[in-house]
Scaffold this active site. Structure first.
Site, PDB file in Angstrom:
ATOM      1  CE  LYS A 285      -3.875  -2.041   2.584  1.00  0.00           C
ATOM      2  NZ  LYS A 285      -4.881  -2.000   1.508  1.00  0.00           N
TER       3      LYS A 285
ATOM      4  N   GLY B 160     -11.197  -2.725   8.491  1.00  0.00           N
ATOM      5  CA  GLY B 160     -10.883  -2.909   9.899  1.00  0.00           C
ATOM      6  C   GLY B 160     -12.075  -2.996  10.823  1.00  0.00           C
TER       7      GLY B 160
ATOM      8  N   GLY C 239     -14.280  -5.315   5.352  1.00  0.00           N
ATOM      9  CA  GLY C 239     -15.278  -5.895   6.244  1.00  0.00           C
ATOM     10  C   GLY C 239     -15.501  -7.381   6.091  1.00  0.00           C
TER      11      GLY C 239
ATOM     12  CB  SER D  73      -8.634  -6.929  10.295  1.00  0.00           C
ATOM     13  OG  SER D  73      -8.201  -5.643   9.927  1.00  0.00           O
TER      14      SER D  73
END
Length: 295
Positions: A82, A154, A215, A237
């Site tokens: 990133k 996240g 998500g 995550s």
């Protein structure tokens, strides 16, 4: 000396090779190997996963190059990294390091709140986030070879990724049904390049792949996004914040591939342990919404 840049055809072709697969965020070589063994088609090397970036606050920047190199040396699958929105130098550093893709990412703190990178000026292909067809086509117009929903990174909450995928696909259907004389007004209303609006009408789809991201926390989440038309899935995550990362990673890969085999998805979801803890969107302050960090 003449500057070398990759053609859109080559860059988009590289991104097409990841279609139908899962790309996982990793922060070290050990996690990268778990992702590869689980069947990930690529990994995203970063210093902290989005949930940790969200929890820490402050300014989030490009990962330490040592982490990126460690991941690149650990696996044989493509490695992404990133860069901050608009940060030319971070992107050039990653390109010089030889990463396979760069994600100009709203997960990191934007370096430029007005301009995105001119991605067509780079040899390495870029992936960018989008919430609607206007954002999607502006990023493609700048040279993005791959798109993803922004979702809300996240959070472990799939609702925003669902919203963005439905929005983009609904607007594609809207454009496909327009007459030719309506396309210029559509370009104006969507804030999108006219030539790309015309291309969508001709193709009936985006000219690049569009993955789901932001998500995804369970095998069922991944399967849902594929059912809604995603070309693949990014998991940030959701893997390494779960109780059993290796098992979660493998289950999400299989659910992405066999997303209409509901019996299999049920079996994959058994005894996985707890997924990452989620955040309800209404509990986020406006300034904490990463998806709003772009134009």
């Amino acid at each position: 000396m003449e500057k070398k840049v990759g053609t859109d055809r080559v860059k988009r072709g590289m991104a097409q090779m990841q279609k139908g697969g899962v790309i996982m965020d990793v922060v070290n070589a050990e996690q990268a190997k778990i992702a590869e063994e689980a069947g990930a088609v690529a990994v995203m090397a970063l210093e902290r996963v989005p949930s940790d970036i969200r929890a820490a606050g402050g300014v989030a920047r490009m990962a330490d190059p040592r982490i990126v190199e460690e991941v690149m040396n650990a696996v044989s699958i493509p490695v992404m990294a990133k860069a901050r929105i608009g940060h030319i130098t971070e992107a050039r550093v990653l390109e010089a390091m030889g990463v396979d893709y760069i994600d100009e990412s709203e997960v990191l703190t934007p370096a430029d709140d007005e301009f995105h990178l001119l991605k067509s000026d780079f040899t390495v292909p870029f992936v960018c986030g989008c919430r609607d067809i206007g954002e999607a086509l502006r990023r493609i117009g700048e040279g993005a070879a791959m798109l993803r929903t922004k979702g809300e990174p996240g959070t472990g909450n799939i609702v925003e990724a669902v919203r963005h995928m439905r929005q983009v696909n609904g607007q594609i259907r809207q454009i496909a049904g327009m007459t030719d004389d309506e396309l210029m007004v559509a370009a104006k209303n969507f804030g999108a390049p006219y030539e790309l609006i015309k291309e969508i009408k001709t193709l009936g789809k985006l000219p690049v792949v569009n993955f789901a991201a932001g998500g995804v926390a369970t095998p069922a989440d991944a399967a849902l996004m594929m059912e809604l038309g995603a070309d693949g899935v990014f998991v940030g995550s959701g893997i390494f914040k779960s109780d059993n990362p290796a098992k979660f990673a493998s289950a999400i890969v299989q659910a992405t591939t066999y997303y209409t085999d509901y019996e299999l998805i049920g079996k994959l979801s058994k005894e996985l342990g707890s997924p990452m803890k989620g955040i309800e969107m209404s509990r986020l302050n406006p300034e904490d919404r990463m998806q709003d960090r772009s134009i």
